[in-house]
Design a protein around this motif. Structure first.
Motif, short mmCIF file in Angstrom:
data_model
loop_
_atom_site.label_atom_id
_atom_site.label_comp_id
_atom_site.label_asym_id
_atom_site.label_seq_id
_atom_site.Cartn_x
_atom_site.Cartn_y
_atom_site.Cartn_z
N ALA A 132 0.83 -1.20 0.00
CA ALA A 132 0.00 0.00 0.00
C ALA A 132 0.87 1.26 0.00
CB ALA A 132 -0.92 0.00 1.21
N PRO A 133 0.45 2.31 -0.73
CA PRO A 133 1.25 3.54 -0.75
C PRO A 133 1.47 4.14 0.64
CG PRO A 133 -0.46 3.60 -2.43
CD PRO A 133 -0.74 2.40 -1.59
N SER B 202 2.12 2.48 3.32
CA SER B 202 2.94 1.60 4.14
C SER B 202 4.31 2.20 4.40
CB SER B 202 3.10 0.23 3.48
OG SER B 202 3.95 0.33 2.34
N ALA B 203 4.90 1.80 5.53
CA ALA B 203 6.25 2.26 5.87
C ALA B 203 7.27 1.75 4.87
CB ALA B 203 6.60 1.81 7.29
N ALA B 204 7.04 0.54 4.33
CA ALA B 204 7.98 -0.03 3.36
C ALA B 204 8.02 0.80 2.08
CB ALA B 204 7.60 -1.47 3.04
N THR B 205 6.87 1.28 1.62
CA THR B 205 6.84 2.13 0.42
C THR B 205 7.54 3.45 0.69
OG1 THR B 205 4.79 1.12 -0.40
CG2 THR B 205 5.33 3.33 -1.21
N ALA B 206 7.30 4.03 1.86
CA ALA B 206 7.95 5.29 2.21
C ALA B 206 9.47 5.12 2.27
CB ALA B 206 7.42 5.81 3.54
N THR B 207 9.92 4.00 2.81
CA THR B 207 11.36 3.74 2.89
C THR B 207 11.98 3.65 1.50
OG1 THR B 207 11.12 2.59 5.00
CG2 THR B 207 13.10 2.11 3.70
N LEU B 208 11.28 2.96 0.59
CA LEU B 208 11.79 2.85 -0.78
C LEU B 208 11.89 4.21 -1.44
CD1 LEU B 208 12.59 1.20 -3.29
CD2 LEU B 208 10.14 1.00 -3.82
N LEU B 209 10.85 5.05 -1.29
CA LEU B 209 10.88 6.38 -1.91
C LEU B 209 12.02 7.23 -1.35
CD1 LEU B 209 9.05 7.80 -4.07
CD2 LEU B 209 8.30 5.56 -3.28
N HIS B 210 12.25 7.14 -0.05
CA HIS B 210 13.36 7.91 0.53
C HIS B 210 14.70 7.41 -0.01
CE1 HIS B 210 11.38 10.64 3.34
NE2 HIS B 210 10.52 9.66 3.63
N ARG B 211 14.79 6.12 -0.27
CA ARG B 211 16.03 5.58 -0.83
C ARG B 211 16.23 6.02 -2.29
NH1 ARG B 211 17.25 0.82 -3.47
NH2 ARG B 211 15.27 -0.18 -2.98
N LEU B 212 15.13 6.08 -3.04
CA LEU B 212 15.22 6.47 -4.45
C LEU B 212 15.50 7.96 -4.62
CD1 LEU B 212 12.22 4.39 -5.86
CD2 LEU B 212 14.65 3.99 -6.31
N GLN B 213 15.11 8.76 -3.63
CA GLN B 213 15.34 10.20 -3.63
C GLN B 213 14.91 10.86 -4.95
OE1 GLN B 213 19.55 10.66 -2.59
NE2 GLN B 213 19.00 10.76 -0.43
N PRO B 214 13.64 10.75 -5.32
CA PRO B 214 13.21 11.36 -6.59
C PRO B 214 13.20 12.87 -6.52
CG PRO B 214 11.31 10.60 -5.34
CD PRO B 214 12.52 10.12 -4.58
N ASP B 215 13.56 13.48 -7.62
CA ASP B 215 13.34 14.91 -7.76
C ASP B 215 11.89 15.17 -8.15
OD1 ASP B 215 16.09 15.69 -7.29
OD2 ASP B 215 16.53 14.83 -9.25
N VAL B 216 11.34 14.30 -9.00
CA VAL B 216 9.96 14.45 -9.48
C VAL B 216 9.27 13.09 -9.43
CG1 VAL B 216 8.47 15.16 -11.40
CG2 VAL B 216 10.62 16.38 -10.98
N LYS C 122 -4.41 6.56 -4.21
CA LYS C 122 -3.99 7.90 -3.84
C LYS C 122 -2.66 7.85 -3.09
CE LYS C 122 -7.27 10.50 -2.38
NZ LYS C 122 -8.31 11.08 -1.52
N LEU C 123 -1.75 8.73 -3.45
CA LEU C 123 -0.47 8.81 -2.75
C LEU C 123 -0.61 9.75 -1.56
CD1 LEU C 123 2.18 9.05 -5.62
CD2 LEU C 123 1.13 7.02 -4.60
N PRO C 124 -0.24 9.30 -0.36
CA PRO C 124 -0.28 10.21 0.80
C PRO C 124 0.62 11.41 0.57
CG PRO C 124 0.12 7.92 1.47
CD PRO C 124 0.26 7.96 -0.02
N GLN C 125 0.23 12.54 1.13
CA GLN C 125 1.02 13.75 0.94
C GLN C 125 2.43 13.61 1.49
OE1 GLN C 125 0.15 16.86 -0.76
NE2 GLN C 125 -1.05 15.18 -1.62
N LEU D 23 4.22 10.99 1.18
CA LEU D 23 4.96 10.33 0.11
C LEU D 23 5.24 11.31 -1.03
CD1 LEU D 23 5.88 7.33 -0.06
CD2 LEU D 23 4.01 6.97 -1.67
N VAL D 24 4.22 12.10 -1.36
CA VAL D 24 4.39 13.13 -2.40
C VAL D 24 5.54 14.07 -2.04
CG1 VAL D 24 3.28 15.13 -3.47
CG2 VAL D 24 1.99 13.00 -3.17
N GLY D 25 5.66 14.35 -0.74
CA GLY D 25 6.67 15.29 -0.28
C GLY D 25 8.10 14.79 -0.42
N THR D 26 8.29 13.49 -0.74
CA THR D 26 9.66 13.01 -0.94
C THR D 26 10.23 13.49 -2.27
OG1 THR D 26 8.91 10.93 -1.98
CG2 THR D 26 9.19 10.93 0.42
#
Length: 325
Positions: free
Chosen positions: A98-99, A101-115, A124-127, A129-132
């Motif tokens: 699930a978007p 989930s803590a596991a999804t948030a951890t992955l996004l922080h590791r990927l460090q997207p600019d966009v 729906k993506l939690p805000q 998560l969007v903020g990463t």
């Protein structure tokens, strides 16, 4: 509403944090990093194709897809597609829990997207998560918002049948398809265009606009326009009754609808003077008006609408059969 930004953004508001940090690097090293949320479908893959074609200008860091029920952590997966170009993609791709989930948030922080780019992702993506995404996040939606918000805009584009389609890139906010608009473009389509062709064209256009917007967000703030909620319409998943036509309005619209949704495999019916006709094939539409509403010859029927006539192959069936789901 504005997206959450890193505190660094307040130091130099005309440049996103990653652009500021990379200002002295080579162009290749300073490419904006992008994460794409989507599903295995023609639209997601069409947008992805355009992002990969711009690999000299942007860096696609991962493609993120919904995972199977019960998955608790991101699973590396391959993109299953008949497109040889996309099949050769060797970057990261994951099936997600699930978007929220803590596991999804951890992955996004590791990927460090600019966009972050979203194209057909159904959740729906939690805000948080969007903020990463350091420079912004947006959705690619195949309609001219605020018209046709919702999960199936292409069906309702064909239901209107006026030959006008379009794509919108908008900020991700708390409400689906309601965020401020970054980019929007109209796409006229030819009469009789099938859904697969129009979806491919819209994905290509949306992908090209995405590349432009990613570079613009990476360079600094991008102007938006607020959607007018009073003009919003909704595009839900269609029900059986939505595949039933009546001989009102435009024959051209009926022709485009029948031809457009044919690949879905759900038959379109016509209610006419108490009869129920299954439209097996829409052959043409014309402006001339026959003296009778229905004139048959050699298995071809000519159905009079308020505006023009529809030429089609039809089968008469019992009324109750036409409404079966």
């Amino acid at each position: 509403m504005p997206f959450p930004r890193s505190p660094v953004a307040t130091l130099q508001p005309d440049m996103c944090p990653t652009t500021r940090a990379n200002a002295t690097l080579s162009p290749a090293a300073a490419r904006p990093g992008v994460v794409l949320f989507g599903i295995r479908c023609r639209f997601t893959f069409g947008v992805l194709r355009q992002l990969l074609l711009a690999s000299g200008r942007i860096d696609v860091r991962a493609v993120l897809l919904p995972g199977p029920p019960g998955v608790s952590h991101p699973l590396p997966v391959r993109l299953r597609t008949d497109d040889a170009f996309l099949a050769a993609y060797t970057g990261a791709s994951y099936a997600l829990p699930a978007p929220s989930s803590a596991a999804t948030a951890t992955l996004l922080h590791r990927l460090q997207p600019d966009v972050i780019v979203v194209a057909c992702y159904p959740f729906k993506l939690p805000q948080q998560l969007v903020g990463t995404a350091r420079c912004g996040a947006f959705n690619v939606h195949p309609s001219l918002l605020p018209a046709l918000r919702g999960p199936d805009p292409l069906f309702w584009t064909f239901r209107a049948g006026d030959g006008e389609a379009g794509v919108t890139l908008h900020q991700l906010t708390e409400r689906f398809d309601a965020g401020p608009i970054y980019r929007q473009a109209r796409l006229p389509y030819a009469d009789g265009t099938p859904e697969a062709e129009l979806e491919t064209q819209l994905a290509q256009l949306g992908g090209q606009l995405s590349v432009e917007l990613i570079e613009a967000l990476h360079a600094g703030p991008v102007a938006t326009s607020t959607q007018d909620d009073a003009k919003a319409t909704y595009a839900p998943w269609p029900e059986a009754a939505d595949f039933v036509l009546r001989p009102v309005g435009s024959a051209r619209a009926a022709f485009n609808f029948v031809r457009g949704v044919r690949e879905r495999g759900t038959p379109v019916f016509l209610e006419l003077d108490g009869e129920h006709l299954r439209i097996d094939e829409a052959l043409a539409w014309r402006t001339e008006m026959p003296s009778e509403k229905l004139a048959s010859a050699d298995g071809i029927s000519v159905v009079q609408f308020d505006e023009g006539v529809l030429v089609a192959r039809v089968t008469r069936i019992a009324a109750e059969r036409s409404h079966r789901g």
